[in-house]
Design an enzyme around this catalytic site. Structure first.
Site, PDB file in Angstrom:
ATOM      1  N   ASP A   1       1.795   4.981 -10.899  1.00  0.00           N
ATOM      2  CA  ASP A   1       1.800   4.745  -9.457  1.00  0.00           C
ATOM      3  C   ASP A   1       2.642   3.527  -9.099  1.00  0.00           C
ATOM      4  O   ASP A   1       3.362   3.531  -8.085  1.00  0.00           O
ATOM      5  CB  ASP A   1       0.369   4.562  -8.955  1.00  0.00           C
ATOM      6  CG  ASP A   1       0.297   4.446  -7.446  1.00  0.00           C
ATOM      7  OD1 ASP A   1       0.544   5.460  -6.770  1.00  0.00           O
ATOM      8  OD2 ASP A   1       0.014   3.345  -6.943  1.00  0.00           O
TER       9      ASP A   1
ATOM     10  N   HIS B   1      -3.212  -4.390  -7.568  1.00  0.00           N
ATOM     11  CA  HIS B   1      -3.017  -2.946  -7.423  1.00  0.00           C
ATOM     12  C   HIS B   1      -4.378  -2.245  -7.452  1.00  0.00           C
ATOM     13  O   HIS B   1      -5.208  -2.514  -8.325  1.00  0.00           O
ATOM     14  CB  HIS B   1      -2.122  -2.411  -8.538  1.00  0.00           C
ATOM     15  CG  HIS B   1      -1.746  -0.982  -8.351  1.00  0.00           C
ATOM     16  ND1 HIS B   1      -2.540   0.056  -8.791  1.00  0.00           N
ATOM     17  CD2 HIS B   1      -0.666  -0.408  -7.749  1.00  0.00           C
ATOM     18  CE1 HIS B   1      -1.966   1.208  -8.477  1.00  0.00           C
ATOM     19  NE2 HIS B   1      -0.830   0.957  -7.850  1.00  0.00           N
TER      20      HIS B   1
END
Length: 411
Positions: free
Chosen positions: A370, A217
């Protein structure tokens, strides 16, 4: 604890018979101080107070760590009873014996890092930052509420599920706090959720989905890179370019690797992305810590790598816990004390530092938010990887748990 991944990260300490002498109690690096651990043993799952009925519940999964010295025995007992982590002969009888025998040794180690693990404190802080952002970014799925589900200490995963059901959560997200998947860490936590419902013989009231891995990520990578650069800047300017970065993760027995556990590849993917972000500024290696016993494990080992580098004149070293997002015994004791203090002195290291764990970094809470937001928008139950059993898997519960989650239907 296989960290057999993070669970075996700790297992390395638990089974170790040798102790290091002359240890100092303070954190050796200025960048990451040991937090004092609250002396509490609340049997209820921890979730932040909120008068509103939560619509979305996020279960933050981890192995946990004993908050106090009195918690150590229960932690060890649950760990040794976990058949997803290890299988022992006459396990129900042998596990209590091993736990009792090892408790004093592990208590001694925890006493040197402040009397307990700070992992719950950091998870609470990360969860609070995450849900605050989610409420702002996704009002349609709000209110969001985080829950902590540990495998081996309170708040236990099963108790957290009960709390979520009582709260009337509509959508439940099982969110592993291990960026890189392993069958014996994330897999064990997911198996625990499946076993909870299977034992009750009922279907979940909530609609479950899973965030089962996130090794590359972008915000995770940025956090690691920022912390590494900050620590590199602490080295003498004339030595900075020659500092060897040792990315350290908990090792795995080769028997587990050869069954097809994806952990080594996913840790390697994280390292590659971090070094890309740093522009490959320094030489580096991925090394493995906490090997236990005579069997073959992933190597090279972190301690042996430090010795080998020193023998070859590479005496400026930065340790980076690349598979651990929060401080716990393997960063605060193994890396900071055993390696960066005792071993480094024995080897004649010139400068050795340890990159700060992600802990309370606001950017890390943003990364967690997120991940959840992207997951909810995708409408996916889990990653395609989760549906695939290891080619040589020997644990039938893994298949049952994977089926349980992949069959969940979102509203």
């Amino acid at each position: 604890m296989a960290a057999f991944r993070a669970a075996h990260r700790l297992l390395g300490h638990i089974l170790r018979n040798e102790s290091s002498a002359g240890l100092v109690t303070q954190r050796w690096s200025s960048s990451a101080a040991v937090a004092s651990v609250p002396k509490s043993s609340d049997p209820k799952p921890h979730a932040q107070p909120d008068k509103r009925k939560p619509k979305t519940g996020i279960l933050m999964l981890n192995m946990g760590g004993p908050e106090t010295l009195d918690d150590v025995h229960g932690f060890l007992l649950r760990l040794f009873l976990d058949k997803d982590l290890m299988t022992l002969p006459a396990q129900s009888k042998l596990a209590p014996f091993i736990a009792k025998r090892r408790t004093p040794k592990i208590q001694e180690q925890y006493s040197k890092i402040g009397g307990g693990s700070p992992i719950k404190k950091w998870t609470e802080q990360q969860g609070e930052g995450m849900v605050k952002l989610l409420d702002e970014l996704s009002p349609a799925t709000a209110p969001h509420k985080y829950y902590i589900g540990f495998r081996y200490v309170r708040p236990l995963t099963e108790a957290a599920i009960e709390e979520m059901e009582r709260d009337g959560v509509e959508r439940a997200i099982a969110f592993t706090q291990y960026p890189q998947y392993s069958c014996s860490t994330t897999g064990s936590s997911l198996n625990a959720i499946y076993r909870y419902y299977n034992a009750k013989g009922t279907q979940p009231k909530m609609k479950w989905s899973v965030i089962d891995r996130w090794p590359t990520h972008p915000l995770l990578i940025q956090c690691f890179a920022d912390h590494i650069q900050k620590e590199l800047n602490m080295f003498p300017a004339d030595k900075r370019g020659e500092v060897v970065i040792l990315f350290s993760a908990h090792s795995l027995p080769m028997s587990v690797v050869n069954r097809g556990d994806p952990y080594p590849q996913e840790v390697g993917a994280t390292v590659q992305k971090v070094m890309e972000r740093l522009g490959f500024s320094n030489p580096y290696r991925l090394v493995w810590q906490s090997k236990v016993g005579p069997m073959a494990w992933l190597g090279p080992q972190t301690d042996e790598s430090i010795k080998g580098l020193c023998q070859r004149g590479k005496k400026n070293i930065l340790l980076v816990p690349i598979a651990f997002t929060s401080d716990h015994i393997e960063t605060l004791y193994e890396l900071d004390i055993e390696y960066a203090q005792v071993l480094a002195k024995e080897c004649g290291v010139e400068n050795i530092r340890r990159s700060e764990s992600l802990n309370g970094n606001p950017l890390f809470s943003k990364a967690l938010a997120d991940l959840v937001l992207s997951h909810m928008k995708s409408s996916e139950i889990c990653s395609k990887q989760l549906s695939l059993r290891c080619p040589m898997c020997v644990n039938p519960v893994c298949g049952e748990a994977k089926s349980f989650f992949t069959k969940q239907q979102q509203q």
